[in-house]
Design an enzyme around this catalytic site. Structure first.
Site: not given
Length: 108
Positions: A20, A24, A43, A78
């Site tokens: 993960y 990213h 963000y 996504w």
């Protein structure tokens, strides 16, 4: 224009945490552009070793920002690819499962 601070929790499968993080580190440029265009600013995602994911963003209207992302093709791709990383969503896309936490304190 007032920016609202949004914080949310999700649960990543602990055994997929490294993968993960790698995904990213290489977010598609068109996904980044779509987030910006939809009003997502400042963000950040934070991942604990047990898979607890803490997200933070600032936006003028969270519901409108999520709706704007939901209308994009890149977000659909996504979310489809990211769905395998999450626990307890029962088929709900992760971006729709983000339930904002109540802010109880802020130091400016």
């Amino acid at each position: 224009m007032t920016k609202h601070r949004i914080c949310f929790l999700l649960q990543v499968k602990a055994e997929l945490g490294d993968e993960y993080r790698e995904r990213h580190a290489r977010v598609w440029p068109e996904m980044l552009d779509a987030l910006r265009a939809a009003g997502w600013t400042n963000y950040s995602l934070f991942l604990r070793p047990d898979g607890l994911l803490v997200g933070y963003l600032e936006t003028e209207d969270f519901d409108r920002a999520r709706e704007a992302m939901s209308a994009t093709e890149v977000n659909a791709r996504w979310q489809a690819e990211m769905s395998r990383y999450f626990q307890h969503l029962d088929g709900t896309p992760a971006d729709q499962a983000m339930a904002p936490l109540t802010e109880v304190f802020h130091l400016d």
